[in-house]
Write an enzyme that holds these catalytic residues in place. Structure first.
Site, PDB file in Angstrom:
ATOM      1  CG  ASN A 116      -0.394   0.648   2.427  1.00 22.91           C
ATOM      2  OD1 ASN A 116      -0.456   1.870   2.569  1.00 22.91           O
ATOM      3  ND2 ASN A 116       0.207  -0.148   3.310  1.00 22.91           N
ATOM      4  CG  PHE A 120      -0.567   9.078   7.093  1.00 21.80           C
ATOM      5  CD1 PHE A 120      -0.483   7.712   7.276  1.00 21.80           C
ATOM      6  CD2 PHE A 120       0.430   9.880   7.655  1.00 21.80           C
ATOM      7  CE1 PHE A 120       0.571   7.146   8.003  1.00 21.80           C
ATOM      8  CE2 PHE A 120       1.482   9.335   8.371  1.00 21.80           C
ATOM      9  CZ  PHE A 120       1.553   7.966   8.538  1.00 21.80           C
ATOM     10  CB  SER A 181       3.569   5.344   7.416  1.00 29.68           C
ATOM     11  OG  SER A 181       2.705   4.686   8.296  1.00 29.68           O
ATOM     12  CG  ASN A 183       3.046   4.646   1.705  1.00 27.29           C
ATOM     13  OD1 ASN A 183       3.862   4.294   0.858  1.00 27.29           O
ATOM     14  ND2 ASN A 183       2.335   3.783   2.419  1.00 27.29           N
ATOM     15  CB  THR A 184       4.060  10.673   5.141  1.00 26.65           C
ATOM     16  OG1 THR A 184       2.683  10.332   5.181  1.00 26.65           O
ATOM     17  CG2 THR A 184       4.221  12.163   5.409  1.00 26.65           C
ATOM     18  CE  LYS A 219       2.608   0.133  12.876  1.00 20.91           C
ATOM     19  NZ  LYS A 219       1.237  -0.033  12.397  1.00 20.91           N
ATOM     20  CG  ASN A 248       4.212   1.143   9.571  1.00 20.97           C
ATOM     21  OD1 ASN A 248       3.541   0.726   8.614  1.00 20.97           O
ATOM     22  ND2 ASN A 248       3.898   2.226  10.254  1.00 20.97           N
TER      23      ASN A 248
END
Ligand code: FMN
Length: 355
Positions: A116, A120, A181, A183-184, A219, A248
């Protein structure tokens, strides 16, 4: 039944469309008190051997739903009714944002994995707070996972997390700072101790100021070097955090751009858990996530020192009864060994506890 539905129908449909339809159905279920209570009675963990207490919070069973499924805190109660011992909502950012362009969610059925790059997508901290304030019809332990708003520069990251924390910490059973994460852009740089220390210290001040003192966890990514895992663990101890969630998704793969979850993540996730346990012992609560598929995985994580276990991709492949089934099997196995979840945690496994 679900396997048939998955192989014949769901896997042919767009993964994100299936996800949104599921969340909508669960949100609707959350508004139906009788059905919700009936499901809860039938599916939620109820065997006392499964109960576990972490950072002062009582969990009916060790397996919870990892962040990213209920991003907007829309259906936590329904998820609890389906058998999760806790639900981590989010990642929620201070400001609403659309996330990355679609498509951004891909199944890799052969490897029992998902990639993915959602980024967010969420309606922001205030909207989530409104939902979390609604009174609850069934018991649910809710963790709230917060992240950085994409447009906010790294230099203002701490203030952005603090905005979310002020809004959400009073409504959370525990709060999670997500710095992992993929994706940022730049988010994972915040795991570097010199950036992480002031960030966690500011959020902790907010978490400590709520009437119940909200437990705070961080996390982390599976892609941290081992030394950096140790450094974050030391920092968490130094700052008096309550725990660490590991891990993650990983960017170490060759498929679509984004974070990989599911079976291929299992090995590294356990490795990070063992490393953390060796470093901190039982001074922090360890929450293990990444590649959990069945009761054997939950058993292994508990023995390796996790107090709580989470999963997400496992549910995509196994369906809505996944958590309930695992809790039931776990209860049976605990009884067979005449033990309980709290007794199992971190026990160097004598042969008789091997599954
Ligand atoms: C579609 C999807 C979205 C996710 N979104 C988030 C998120 O918003 N915040 C977060 O901390 N983790 C997020 N995750 C990561 C999961 O919480 C979990 O750490 C990871 O998927 C490994 O667990 P699994 O192998 O059981 O899926 C997401 C995972 C998936 C598959």
């Amino acid at each position: 039944m679900y396997r048939l539905l998955f192989t014949q129908v769901l896997r042919r449909l767009d993964a994100e469309a299936v996800h949104h339809a599921t969340v909508r159905a669960l949100a609707l279920l959350s508004t139906l008190p009788l059905l919700k209570r009936l499901l809860h009675r039938a599916l939620a963990p109820s065997d006392p051997a499964l109960r576990v207490t972490a950072f002062g919070v009582h969990f009916p069973g060790p397996l919870g739903l990892a962040a990213g499924f209920d991003k907007d805190a829309a259906c936590a109660e329904a998820l609890s009714a389906f058998g999760f011992g806790h639900v981590e909502v989010g990642t929620i950012t201070a400001h609403a944002q659309p996330g990355n362009p679609r498509p951004r969610l891909f199944r890799d059925v052969r490897r029992r994995a998902v990639i993915n790059r959602m980024g967010f997508n969420n309606a922001g901290a205030q909207a989530a707070a409104r939902r979390l304030r609604r009174t609850r019809g069934v018991p649910v332990v809710v963790g709230v996972n917060i992240g950085k708003t994409k447009v906010v520069p790294e230099s203002e990251a701490a203030a952005d997390y603090v905005t979310s924390a002020k809004e959400l910490a009073p409504l959370a059973d525990y709060l999670v700072v997500n710095v992992s994460s993929p994706n940022t852009p730049g988010l994972r740089n915040l795991q570097a101790v010199e950036l992480l220390r002031p960030l966690l210290a500011s959020v902790k001040e907010v978490a400590d100021s709520t009437p119940r003192r909200t437990p705070l966890l961080v996390k982390i990514a599976p892609d941290l070097a081992d030394d950096d895992v140790d450094a974050v663990a030391d920092l968490a101890l130094e700052l008096g955090l309550d725990g660490i969630i590991a891990t993650n998704t990983t960017i170490r793969h060759s498929g679509e751009t984004g974070g990989l979850s599911g079976r291929p993540l299992k090995e590294r996730s356990i490795e990070v858990l063992r490393r953390l346990r060796a470093r901190v012992g039982d001074r922090l609560t360890l929450v293990s996530v990444g590649g959990v598929e069945d009761v054997d995985d939950v058993w292994e994580r508990l023995l390796a020192g996790a107090t709580l276990v989470q999963g997400y991709t496992g549910m995509i492949y196994e369906g809505p009864l996944w958590a309930s089934r695992i809790h039931r099997r776990l209860a049976r196995r605990l009884r067979r060994h005449a033990t309980t979840v709290p007794e199992l945690i971190g026990r160097t496994a004598p042969d008789r506890l091997q599954g």
